[in-house]
Scaffold this motif. Structure first.
Motif, PDB file in Angstrom:
ATOM      1  N   VAL A  52       0.854  -1.192   0.000  1.00 44.62           N
ATOM      2  CA  VAL A  52       0.000   0.000   0.000  1.00 44.62           C
ATOM      3  C   VAL A  52       0.888   1.239   0.000  1.00 44.62           C
ATOM      4  CG1 VAL A  52      -1.771   1.284   1.235  1.00 44.62           C
ATOM      5  CG2 VAL A  52      -1.819  -1.218   1.231  1.00 44.62           C
ATOM      6  N   TYR A  54       1.067   5.146   0.182  1.00 44.21           N
ATOM      7  CA  TYR A  54       0.463   6.448   0.487  1.00 44.21           C
ATOM      8  C   TYR A  54       1.237   7.480  -0.314  1.00 44.21           C
ATOM      9  CZ  TYR A  54      -2.516   5.115   4.464  1.00 44.21           C
ATOM     10  OH  TYR A  54      -3.492   4.584   5.258  1.00 44.21           O
ATOM     11  N   GLU A  81      -2.834   4.954  -2.596  1.00 46.10           N
ATOM     12  CA  GLU A  81      -3.715   5.703  -1.699  1.00 46.10           C
ATOM     13  C   GLU A  81      -3.335   7.158  -1.888  1.00 46.10           C
ATOM     14  OE1 GLU A  81      -6.069   3.726  -0.250  1.00 46.10           O
ATOM     15  OE2 GLU A  81      -6.713   5.742   0.245  1.00 46.10           O
ATOM     16  N   ARG A  87      -3.212  16.775   3.714  1.00 47.30           N
ATOM     17  CA  ARG A  87      -4.331  15.930   4.119  1.00 47.30           C
ATOM     18  C   ARG A  87      -3.815  14.554   4.550  1.00 47.30           C
ATOM     19  NH1 ARG A  87      -9.236  16.631   1.884  1.00 47.30           N
ATOM     20  NH2 ARG A  87      -8.829  18.800   2.329  1.00 47.30           N
ATOM     21  N   PHE A  89      -0.840  13.798   5.598  1.00 39.69           N
ATOM     22  CA  PHE A  89      -0.049  13.935   6.827  1.00 39.69           C
ATOM     23  C   PHE A  89      -0.968  13.848   8.049  1.00 39.69           C
ATOM     24  CE2 PHE A  89       2.055  16.750  10.004  1.00 39.69           C
ATOM     25  CZ  PHE A  89       3.225  16.032  10.145  1.00 39.69           C
ATOM     26  N   GLN A  90      -2.084  14.554   7.965  1.00 44.42           N
ATOM     27  CA  GLN A  90      -3.047  14.547   9.062  1.00 44.42           C
ATOM     28  C   GLN A  90      -3.663  13.165   9.236  1.00 44.42           C
ATOM     29  OE1 GLN A  90      -6.657  14.534   8.469  1.00 44.42           O
ATOM     30  NE2 GLN A  90      -7.111  14.587  10.648  1.00 44.42           N
ATOM     31  N   ARG A  91      -4.017  12.536   8.115  1.00 46.51           N
ATOM     32  CA  ARG A  91      -4.683  11.241   8.193  1.00 46.51           C
ATOM     33  C   ARG A  91      -3.745  10.178   8.750  1.00 46.51           C
ATOM     34  NH1 ARG A  91      -7.176  10.215   2.876  1.00 46.51           N
ATOM     35  NH2 ARG A  91      -8.466  11.957   3.541  1.00 46.51           N
ATOM     36  N   GLN A  94      -3.499  10.603  12.377  1.00 46.73           N
ATOM     37  CA  GLN A  94      -4.725  10.130  12.998  1.00 46.73           C
ATOM     38  C   GLN A  94      -4.755   8.611  13.049  1.00 46.73           C
ATOM     39  OE1 GLN A  94      -8.022  12.788  11.981  1.00 46.73           O
ATOM     40  NE2 GLN A  94      -9.095  10.951  11.356  1.00 46.73           N
ATOM     41  N   GLU A  95      -4.311   7.988  11.963  1.00 46.35           N
ATOM     42  CA  GLU A  95      -4.318   6.526  11.924  1.00 46.35           C
ATOM     43  C   GLU A  95      -3.322   5.953  12.919  1.00 46.35           C
ATOM     44  OE1 GLU A  95      -5.788   5.997   7.285  1.00 46.35           O
ATOM     45  OE2 GLU A  95      -3.888   5.106   7.895  1.00 46.35           O
ATOM     46  N   SER A  98      -4.415   6.010  16.410  1.00 45.69           N
ATOM     47  CA  SER A  98      -5.376   4.954  16.727  1.00 45.69           C
ATOM     48  C   SER A  98      -4.791   3.569  16.460  1.00 45.69           C
ATOM     49  CB  SER A  98      -6.648   5.133  15.901  1.00 45.69           C
ATOM     50  OG  SER A  98      -7.234   6.377  16.165  1.00 45.69           O
ATOM     51  N   ARG A  99      -3.497   3.510  16.335  1.00 51.31           N
ATOM     52  CA  ARG A  99      -2.762   2.255  16.088  1.00 51.31           C
ATOM     53  C   ARG A  99      -3.260   1.525  14.838  1.00 51.31           C
ATOM     54  NH1 ARG A  99      -3.809   1.492  21.472  1.00 51.31           N
ATOM     55  NH2 ARG A  99      -2.196   2.258  22.886  1.00 51.31           N
ATOM     56  N   ILE A 100      -3.575   2.306  13.822  1.00 48.97           N
ATOM     57  CA  ILE A 100      -3.923   1.709  12.538  1.00 48.97           C
ATOM     58  C   ILE A 100      -2.707   1.840  11.640  1.00 48.97           C
ATOM     59  CG2 ILE A 100      -5.409   1.902  10.521  1.00 48.97           C
ATOM     60  CD1 ILE A 100      -7.429   3.308  12.438  1.00 48.97           C
ATOM     61  N   ALA A 102      -1.676   1.069   8.140  1.00 49.15           N
ATOM     62  CA  ALA A 102      -2.101   0.634   6.815  1.00 49.15           C
ATOM     63  C   ALA A 102      -1.050   0.949   5.762  1.00 49.15           C
ATOM     64  CB  ALA A 102      -3.418   1.301   6.450  1.00 49.15           C
TER      65      ALA A 102
END
Lengths: 354, 550
Positions: A52, A54, A81, A87, A89-91, A94-95, A98-100, A102
């Motif tokens: 994946v 980004y 992605e 945008r 950077f912020q996401r 945030q991920e 929340s220990r996401i 991806a």
């Protein structure tokens, strides 16, 4: 497979330490030794079965690279992605909060992001062979966490159906002429890393008064730096106040009525690094992709297809395109952008109202 | 049953509690009113608040001005092809508003818009002149009205359908001319529906996210929803976003109360035993002009935007008319074979649509049964809880859910669950309304007979009520599914890269200006939507989906 990887990396770490010791390097930096693409890496990547990415590149460009990677390494589909750098950077923040996890490989048009990610320990050390062997020092992280994947500019431009060449703006100052009132399109620094970087350089060199005056010109405010060139090509606006020069190169080569202008004050220089994410769920595929993207093959494809520039010295510029060396550039300064990013966004938003 | 109540409570109360909590705390968690004082003193927030208010009023008025005459024409006159008009209004209703907004960019962007190009071509006007500028406040009001007027239309047409003909007959018999009858009978009877429609349109326009994000930002202004969303840009300011969400919430609750009060009176007006079908006004020579007028109105939400999307799908330049020279399949190829986000977004959308529809219908079914049959103590509370989400605008719910599920104990952010919760919550009121009215049509005698013969309550439900309700249940399911496809405002707050849905993908593509890809995806989305709607309508005995959705 994971065990195998760790063993290999341990060995590499050890050999890197050895190498530094042997040459008696005084450099504090601890870049790991270069890694070539081994059959073991390919097999491990194939076992993971996907990667994946980004990225903030123009979507067709990113997808082109993804398909080329898939053709070279079948069985490892790339999911692109794509979003604006700010945008994204912020996401990503945030991920991660929340220990996401991806993202496998991350790309940005705001080089300052890599300073932050490096500081936060989100990047994995990995130096592909081509980077170690060819990339100049200013385009690779001393600790081997990232390297420049592409270089481009935030230029001006105009639609040749709407503007005669002799009347076209030649400089940023020209954009403030009342005749361009309501005729310009530009991107937004809270969305686009390219625009943020360009805004920093322009504000530094020309002062914020430039933007205060520009805001009075009723610009069409879009988000991504890929959008102004597209709006220009559609004839939606006659002049582009900022945005990717490479999209204009592509559009021009496709026969569309656009022309690039490199402003006389100097053109903002954008450097886009790429790195492997430390928490990457597909760590091997991520390394394989990083290696491909920065290889001569990947870079040559990127440059030929997209009209950007490469940090890889062996990449050949396509005939008919203007080499970077012939353009007067503004100086990039990711460290300063990192410090001023929030202030730039707030100030810009205040001046332009959105 | 307690479980159900608790579940509904968690769905609604949890996000709202976090919203309130965040709105009155600062970063350190200390109590403060600073967020609110910033909201009403800082022009950065005050301006969007005022803009939104004016926008919603204008859009609401525009919707009424268009929907009231159209509703009357369709319900009370012998206008030709009324079924077609109803279908087209339904088409405008199911069209995602953000897609409509993007299609209108293709049509009415000041320079490249197809309509403006056509105007210049026909009149020989110069490049400087334009007919429309969609990147403007009036442009936004127009586009929002295009996709909000169906709410008003349905309310008015349904209400006019129900006004008994007797009253009008009585008026005519007593010598009242057509205009007198209209003024003294029809209009007063339809007025509550019109006022309710105006309120619903106001709410819709106020809480819409996609259209303003697409059109207002290029025009250089914010609405409340886009402002709330921008507060999540880096560095995110959730406490301000929470505070900014509350005015929307409070206003919605107040207006819905008002709607309830107004509509509550309507029952009074149609009391009167059996009444004849409404008498259709003969339009005579105005028959065809009236139809043309309706079709002209429907050009705006349906024909023109669909045409623009179709054109951009097959044209190599989005705003150039398709011709043999520029005809291409490349856009379709790009979306389905190169764009790597497509597959995942489609998969997520279908999974979410199907599960949200199933769960939402099930909950609505159970609550609808319990409340219509007054089967348990506290059925009123259940009914209230199932209706309450109506008052929560999508973006507010999105913020609330984000605040609730990005922290322990339950981290759902990054999973499809959080989106599922959002979609079920959003769909529940409409689903409940539909199924509750369906339950009302099944007389309890049938169930009672079954129970006298020895069946348990559940058996009676399974063997008697369920088969009778089958068509309504399927219709509700389809209705929720379509609703999920067009949802953007909550999804935009809650998605992650792994849980992206089509609406968010389209929004992303708009920000990078990839209009051709949007057109392909948008048309695909519309095709699926219509397939589902047609499926719902072909079920025998089902007389059209009740077009009500918040």
């Amino acid at each position: 497979m994971r065990d195998a990887l760790f063993t290999r990396r341990d060995i590499l770490k050890a050999s890197a330490a050895l190498a530094i010791g042997a040459t008696g390097a005084t450099r504090v930096a601890s870049a790991p030794a270069a890694e070539s693409v081994t059959p073991a890496l390919i097999a491990a990547a194939r076992k993971e079965g996907k990667v994946v990415w980004y990225t903030v590149m123009d979507l067709p460009v990113a997808e082109k690279l993804a398909r080329a990677f898939e053709a070279k390494y079948p069985g490892i589909p790339v999911r692109v992605e794509r979003s604006g750098a700010e945008r994204q950077f912020q996401r990503l923040a945030q991920e991660v909060a929340s220990r996401i996890y991806a993202a496998d490989v991350v790309n940005s048009s705001d080089a300052a992001h890599f300073i932050v990610w490096k500081r936060d320990g989100w990047l994995a050390p990995y130096v592909p062979e081509d980077v170690a062997r060819h990339y100049p020092a200013e385009h690779r992280d001393p600790d081997g966490l990232y390297a420049t994947s592409r270089i481009w500019l935030s230029s001006l431009g105009y639609n040749t159906n709407l503007v005669k060449p002799e009347e076209a703006p030649k400089s940023f100052a020209d954009l403030l002429d009342p005749k361009w009132m309501g005729k310009m399109v530009k991107g937004h620094p809270t969305y686009s890393g390219t625009i943020l970087t360009a805004t920093f350089q322009i504000a530094r060199d020309l002062g914020w008064e430039y933007f205060e005056k520009l805001a009075k010109q009723k610009v069409l405010q879009v988000q991504s730096s890929t959008d102004p060139p597209k709006k220009l090509a559609l004839g939606e606006r006659a002049v582009m106040a900022d945005g990717n020069d490479y999209n204009l190169v592509q559009l021009k080569e496709a026969g569309r009525s656009v022309e690039i202008v490199y402003p006389s004050e100097g053109t903002p220089l954008i450097v886009g690094p790429n790195g492997v994410f430390k928490m990457a769920p597909n760590a091997n595929a991520a390394r394989l992709f990083q290696s491909y993207l920065l290889s001569l093959e990947g870079q040559q494809l990127l440059i030929d297809f997209s009209g950007q520039h490469s940090a890889h010295p062996l990449v050949k510029e396509k005939a008919g395109r203007k080499p970077l060396g012939e353009i007067k550039l503004m100086k990039d300064d990711p460290a300063a952008v990192e410090k001023q990013s929030e202030e730039i966004k707030a100030r810009y938003t205040k001046i332009f109202g959105v | 049953m307690l479980g159900l109540a608790v579940l509904l409570c968690v769905l609604i109360v949890l996000p709202l509690s976090w919203l309130f909590y965040f709105s009155v705390t600062d970063r350190s968690g200390a109590f403060t009113f600073e967020n609110f004082s910033k909201l009403i003193t800082d022009p950065v927030f005050l301006d969007p608040l005022i803009t939104t208010f004016i926008l919603a009023i204008l859009a609401s008025l525009a919707c009424c001005a268009v929907a009231a005459p159209m509703g009357w024409l369709v319900a009370r006159t012998d206008i030709p092809a009324r079924w077609m008009i109803r279908i087209l209004v339904m088409a405008s209703f199911v069209t995602p508003p953000f897609l409509g907004a993007i299609a209108w960019e293709l049509l009415a962007a000041p320079n490249s818009g197809l309509l403006n190009q056509g105007f210049r071509l026909l009149t020989g006007a110069s490049q400087e002149e334009r007919l429309f500028n969609i990147y403007s406040f009036p442009g936004l009001v127009f586009v929002i009205s295009c996709y909000t007027f169906p709410y008003v239309f349905v309310l008015i047409a349904n209400s006019l359908d129900r006004i008994p003909g007797d009253l009008e007959d009585a008026s005519s018999i007593l010598g009242g001319r057509a205009w007198v009858t209209a003024r003294r009978i029809t209009i007063p009877l339809a007025l509550p529906a019109l006022v309710a429609g105006a309120l619903v349109a106001f709410l819709q326009s106020m809480t819409l996210f996609g259209s303003p994000a697409i059109l207002a930002l290029p025009a250089g202004f914010h609405t409340m929803t886009t402002k709330i969303w921008s507060l999540f840009q880096y560095p995110p300011k959730p406490e301000l976003a929470a505070a900014a969400s509350l005015p929307l919430l409070v206003l919605t609750v107040i207006l819905l109360r008002a709607e309830h009060v107004i509509l509550g009176r309507r029952g009074f007006s149609v009391v009167g035993g059996k009444s004849g079908d409404p008498r259709l006004v003969r339009l005579g020579a105005f028959k065809w002009p009236a139809l043309v007028l309706c079709l002209v109105v429907l050009l705006n939400p349906v024909f023109l935007p669909y045409g623009a999307l179709l054109n951009a799908t097959f044209s190599s330049v989005a705003t150039t008319l398709v011709s043999p020279a520029n005809f291409t399949f490349h856009n379709i190829e790009f979306v389905f074979f190169e764009l790597s986000a497509t597959k995942l977004a489609l998969k997520n959308t279908f999974i979410l649509g199907a599960t949200a529809a199933t769960i939402g219908t099930l909950i609505a079914l159970v609550v609808g049964y319990l409340t219509t049959r007054k089967a348990i103590v506290g059925y009123r509370t259940l009914g209230f809880l199932a209706t309450a989400p109506v008052a929560i605008p999508g973006i507010v719910l999105g913020v609330g859910l984000f605040l609730s599920y990005t922290r322990p104990p339950l981290i759902l952010y990054g999973t499809l669950w959080i989106l599922l919760i959002a979609f079920v919550t959003i769909a529940l009121p409409a689903a409940y309304q539909q199924l509750q009215s369906a339950f009302r049509t099944v007389h309890p005698d049938l169930e009672d007979a079954s129970r006298i013969l020895g069946a348990s309550r559940l058996q009676a439900l399974a063997h008697i009520t369920a088969p009778l309700l089958r068509t309504s249940v399927i219709a509700t399911w389809c209705f929720v599914f379509v609703g999920v496809m067009r949802e953007l405002s909550a999804a935009i707050m809650l998605f992650t890269s792994e849980t992206k849905v089509i609406s968010v993908l389209i929004f992303d593509l708009n920000e990078s200006g990839d209009l051709a890809a949007i057109s392909v995806l948008g048309l695909f989305m519309l095709i699926i939507t219509f397939a589902v709607v047609i499926l719902a309508n072909r079920i025998p005995g089902f007389g059209g989906v009740h077009l009500r959705n918040h």
